[in-house]
Design an enzyme around this catalytic site. Structure first.
Site, PDB file in Angstrom:
ATOM      1  N   GLU A   1      26.808  44.132  20.536  1.00 52.52           N
ATOM      2  CA  GLU A   1      26.281  45.360  21.820  1.00 52.52           C
ATOM      3  C   GLU A   1      27.467  45.197  22.360  1.00 52.52           C
ATOM      4  O   GLU A   1      28.152  44.337  23.053  1.00 52.52           O
ATOM      5  CB  GLU A   1      24.803  44.646  22.729  1.00 52.52           C
ATOM      6  CG  GLU A   1      23.511  44.785  21.277  1.00 52.52           C
ATOM      7  CD  GLU A   1      22.006  44.192  22.259  1.00 52.52           C
ATOM      8  OE1 GLU A   1      21.424  43.271  21.567  1.00 52.52           O
ATOM      9  OE2 GLU A   1      22.787  43.378  23.467  1.00 52.52           O
TER      10      GLU A   1
ATOM     11  N   CYS B   1      30.243  46.479  29.571  1.00 46.89           N
ATOM     12  CA  CYS B   1      30.800  45.500  28.920  1.00 46.89           C
ATOM     13  C   CYS B   1      30.701  45.111  27.434  1.00 46.89           C
ATOM     14  O   CYS B   1      30.096  45.982  27.268  1.00 46.89           O
ATOM     15  CB  CYS B   1      29.290  44.796  29.669  1.00 46.89           C
ATOM     16  SG  CYS B   1      28.822  43.132  28.874  1.00 46.89           S
TER      17      CYS B   1
ATOM     18  N   CYS C   1      28.034  33.706  19.079  1.00 45.67           N
ATOM     19  CA  CYS C   1      28.930  32.951  19.406  1.00 45.67           C
ATOM     20  C   CYS C   1      29.021  31.384  19.343  1.00 45.67           C
ATOM     21  O   CYS C   1      27.498  31.537  18.379  1.00 45.67           O
ATOM     22  CB  CYS C   1      28.567  33.525  20.540  1.00 45.67           C
ATOM     23  SG  CYS C   1      29.776  31.791  21.867  1.00 45.67           S
TER      24      CYS C   1
ATOM     25  N   CYS D   1      24.959  28.133  24.140  1.00 50.96           N
ATOM     26  CA  CYS D   1      24.412  27.816  24.906  1.00 50.96           C
ATOM     27  C   CYS D   1      22.936  28.037  25.213  1.00 50.96           C
ATOM     28  O   CYS D   1      22.411  28.560  24.258  1.00 50.96           O
ATOM     29  CB  CYS D   1      24.726  28.463  25.941  1.00 50.96           C
ATOM     30  SG  CYS D   1      27.064  28.640  26.384  1.00 50.96           S
TER      31      CYS D   1
ATOM     32  N   CYS E   1      20.979  31.080  26.181  1.00 48.31           N
ATOM     33  CA  CYS E   1      21.898  32.324  25.836  1.00 48.31           C
ATOM     34  C   CYS E   1      21.090  32.796  24.487  1.00 48.31           C
ATOM     35  O   CYS E   1      21.036  31.818  23.507  1.00 48.31           O
ATOM     36  CB  CYS E   1      23.580  32.579  25.596  1.00 48.31           C
ATOM     37  SG  CYS E   1      24.286  33.662  24.906  1.00 48.31           S
TER      38      CYS E   1
ATOM     39  N   HIS F   1      26.893  26.967  35.930  1.00 48.71           N
ATOM     40  CA  HIS F   1      25.760  26.973  35.278  1.00 48.71           C
ATOM     41  C   HIS F   1      24.752  25.378  35.343  1.00 48.71           C
ATOM     42  O   HIS F   1      23.196  24.990  35.709  1.00 48.71           O
ATOM     43  CB  HIS F   1      24.888  27.646  33.547  1.00 48.71           C
ATOM     44  CG  HIS F   1      25.244  28.889  33.400  1.00 48.71           C
ATOM     45  ND1 HIS F   1      25.000  29.564  33.988  1.00 48.71           N
ATOM     46  CD2 HIS F   1      25.864  29.011  32.320  1.00 48.71           C
ATOM     47  CE1 HIS F   1      25.614  30.303  33.714  1.00 48.71           C
ATOM     48  NE2 HIS F   1      26.667  30.532  32.061  1.00 48.71           N
TER      49      HIS F   1
ATOM     50  N   CYS G   1      22.535  40.745  27.089  1.00 50.04           N
ATOM     51  CA  CYS G   1      22.822  41.376  26.173  1.00 50.04           C
ATOM     52  C   CYS G   1      22.675  40.311  24.812  1.00 50.04           C
ATOM     53  O   CYS G   1      22.481  39.181  24.964  1.00 50.04           O
ATOM     54  CB  CYS G   1      25.058  41.002  26.229  1.00 50.04           C
ATOM     55  SG  CYS G   1      25.694  42.756  25.970  1.00 50.04           S
TER      56      CYS G   1
HETATM   57  N1  SAH Z   1      30.742  33.588  26.792  1.00 56.34           N
HETATM   58  C1  SAH Z   1      31.210  33.797  27.763  1.00 56.34           C
HETATM   59  C2  SAH Z   1      30.983  35.563  28.563  1.00 56.34           C
HETATM   60  C3  SAH Z   1      29.790  36.106  27.482  1.00 56.34           C
HETATM   61  S1  SAH Z   1      28.264  35.797  28.198  1.00 56.34           S
HETATM   62  C4  SAH Z   1      30.292  33.206  28.713  1.00 56.34           C
HETATM   63  O1  SAH Z   1      29.763  32.780  28.690  1.00 56.34           O
HETATM   64  O2  SAH Z   1      31.048  33.326  29.702  1.00 56.34           O
HETATM   65  C5  SAH Z   1      28.273  36.467  29.691  1.00 56.34           C
HETATM   66  C6  SAH Z   1      27.684  35.716  30.978  1.00 56.34           C
HETATM   67  O3  SAH Z   1      26.212  35.738  31.036  1.00 56.34           O
HETATM   68  C7  SAH Z   1      27.343  34.311  30.778  1.00 56.34           C
HETATM   69  O4  SAH Z   1      28.195  34.125  32.331  1.00 56.34           O
HETATM   70  C8  SAH Z   1      26.629  33.377  30.384  1.00 56.34           C
HETATM   71  O5  SAH Z   1      26.306  32.623  31.363  1.00 56.34           O
HETATM   72  C9  SAH Z   1      25.498  34.897  30.602  1.00 56.34           C
HETATM   73  N2  SAH Z   1      23.696  34.421  30.344  1.00 56.34           N
HETATM   74  C10 SAH Z   1      23.675  34.605  29.086  1.00 56.34           C
HETATM   75  N3  SAH Z   1      22.402  34.619  28.929  1.00 56.34           N
HETATM   76  C11 SAH Z   1      21.808  34.732  29.674  1.00 56.34           C
HETATM   77  C12 SAH Z   1      20.658  34.680  30.303  1.00 56.34           C
HETATM   78  N4  SAH Z   1      19.461  34.453  29.268  1.00 56.34           N
HETATM   79  N5  SAH Z   1      20.590  34.658  31.201  1.00 56.34           N
HETATM   80  C13 SAH Z   1      21.338  34.686  32.233  1.00 56.34           C
HETATM   81  N6  SAH Z   1      22.574  35.236  32.074  1.00 56.34           N
HETATM   82  C14 SAH Z   1      23.026  34.455  30.888  1.00 56.34           C
HETATM   83 FE1  SF4 Z   2      28.508  32.110  23.660  1.00 59.18          FE
HETATM   84 FE2  SF4 Z   2      26.571  32.615  25.321  1.00 59.18          FE
HETATM   85 FE3  SF4 Z   2      27.222  30.758  25.968  1.00 59.18          FE
HETATM   86 FE4  SF4 Z   2      28.706  32.921  26.267  1.00 59.18          FE
HETATM   87  S1  SF4 Z   2      26.975  32.624  27.231  1.00 59.18           S
HETATM   88  S2  SF4 Z   2      29.432  31.146  25.235  1.00 59.18           S
HETATM   89  S3  SF4 Z   2      28.294  34.161  24.595  1.00 59.18           S
HETATM   90  S4  SF4 Z   2      26.049  30.812  23.994  1.00 59.18           S
END
Ligand code: SAH
Ligand code: SF4
Length: 366
Positions: free
Chosen positions: A94, A107, A114, A118, A121, A236, A353
């Site tokens: 995406e 973006c 990934c 996390c 996510c 976070h 995303c």
């Molecule tokens: N992997 C990288 C970049 C992609 S994620 C990273 O983690 O930084 C982009 C941002 O969206 C990151 O700050 C991630 O922690 C945040 N993110 C992911 N899932 C989320 C969610 N459900 N709510 C809010 N932020 C989220």
């Molecule tokens: Fe990967 Fe999502 Fe964690 Fe970013 S926030 S590192 S995309 S698992």
């Protein structure tokens, strides 16, 4: 049949090498590069200053289309558009276009899935499928640059005003889509070099922001690069105990190591770092957490983006309420830490995303 060479996967030098191997004069690389990154052509036939035979060879041995649009969602005002792309091997990713009054930001994703896991996510839940190639990263930007340019041309289509604007149609890039860019460093960096190349797309490095979960050795490497891109770190949590739970990679690179690398990055580059902090109700949103965060970031040239969690399907984690979010921000501000609350623009159209893709996979399974 071997896959055709994807032109977006080539560096300028590799393109020059390919054309040189074909017996073309040196200036051809410049011409083709400009067609790719300035004119943004979709078809070899449009490369009108190339001899017909070369256009035909390019068209039979190379490829311009790495991505196919499989789905699109727009926010009600059309300001945010999220696209689901199919890749040549059938995988999907995406990207999101965000339009503000004076600029357009894309973006982009850097991996299919990934591997960082996390817990909040959507992308992290399915694991890593594969890295994107440099061309697949670049092509996301080129897609939206073409879309933006045609919107601009429509707007300028009044009588006598046929010239499109000469700035880049996409002025900002955030590497915040699916995947961890620093876990796919080579392709990500090549894509950045391609998009900032003065002979082509010519985007200023300061207009690119890379977001990482905190891969310490690669942050150190990034600090050595000559292009001054912006760094965002997904924090976070203000302590290891909590961050270990939310961001499992913290067990490998605990906060003390991460913060040392970030401080080094700031000292070396003189650039302000952004910290992203998703506020999760009852988990990381107390005033004690805000205080601990302020202490962790004390004296650092930085900015905190507070983002109420985007709820993901199948997870019990909820976003913090608005008063909580504001109180958290105020606590940081009082401690002298720059902080803003950012609503995710994509939230209305399929949330964060990774979720459009997840939904499509759900549909495919049912
Ligand atoms: N992997 C990288 C970049 C992609 S994620 C990273 O983690 O930084 C982009 C941002 O969206 C990151 O700050 C991630 O922690 C945040 N993110 C992911 N899932 C989320 C969610 N459900 N709510 C809010 N932020 C989220
Ligand atoms: Fe990967 Fe999502 Fe964690 Fe970013 S926030 S590192 S995309 S698992």
């Amino acid at each position: 049949m071997p896959q055709r060479v994807a032109l977006y996967d080539l560096t300028y030098d590799q393109l020059a090498q390919l054309l040189g191997d074909w017996g073309e004069p040196r200036f051809r690389a410049d011409q083709v590069w400009r067609w790719l990154y300035q004119s943004l052509v979709e078809d070899f036939e449009e490369m009108s200053n190339l001899p017909r035979a070369l256009r035909e060879r390019l068209s039979s041995e190379t490829d311009l289309s790495l991505l196919t649009v499989l789905g699109e969602q727009a926010s009600p005002g059309g300001q945010t558009r999220k696209v689901l792309f199919g890749l040549r091997d059938g995988n999907t990713i995406e990207s999101v276009l965000m339009q503000y009054a004076d600029r357009r930001t894309v973006c982009v994703s850097t991996q299919v899935g990934c591997g960082m896991g996390c817990v909040f996510c959507a992308t992290g839940q399915g694991g890593l499928v594969r890295n994107l190639s440099a061309g697949e990263i670049v092509a996301q930007v080129i897609h939206f640059a073409r879309v933006s340019r045609s919107i601009e041309m429509e707007h300028a289509a009044g009588p006598g005003t046929k010239t499109p604007s000469h700035g880049q149609p996409i002025g900002n890039i955030v590497l915040m889509g699916m995947g961890e860019p620093l876990a796919n460093y080579a392709a990500t960096w090549q894509a950045i070099e391609t998009l900032t190349d003065g002979r082509g797309y010519n985007l200023g490095a300061r207009r690119i922001t890379l977001s990482t979960v905190g891969l310490v050795p690669v942050i150190r490497r990034l600090a050595e690069e000559r292009l001054p891109i912006n760094l965002a770190v997904s924090l976070h949590a203000p302590d290891d105990e909590l961050r270990n739970q939310l961001v499992p990679v913290n067990r490998r690179y605990p906060l003390a190591d991460l913060m040392a690398a970030v401080r080094e990055y700031v000292n070396k580059t003189g650039r302000r770092v952004t910290f992203e902090y998703a506020l999760i109700e009852g988990v990381n949103d107390t005033l004690q957490s805000a205080q601990a965060l302020a202490e962790l970031l004390d004296g650092l040239l930085c900015h905190v983006n507070l983002i109420p969690l985007n709820p993901t399907p199948g997870s019990r984690l909820r976003p913090s309420q608005r008063e909580r979010v504001n109180a958290f921000r105020d606590q940081l501000l009082e401690a002298g830490i720059a902080a803003t609350v950012r609503m995710r623009r994509g939230i209305g159209i399929a949330a964060g995303c990774g979720q459009l893709r997840q939904r499509q996979a759900g549909i495919a399974q049912s």
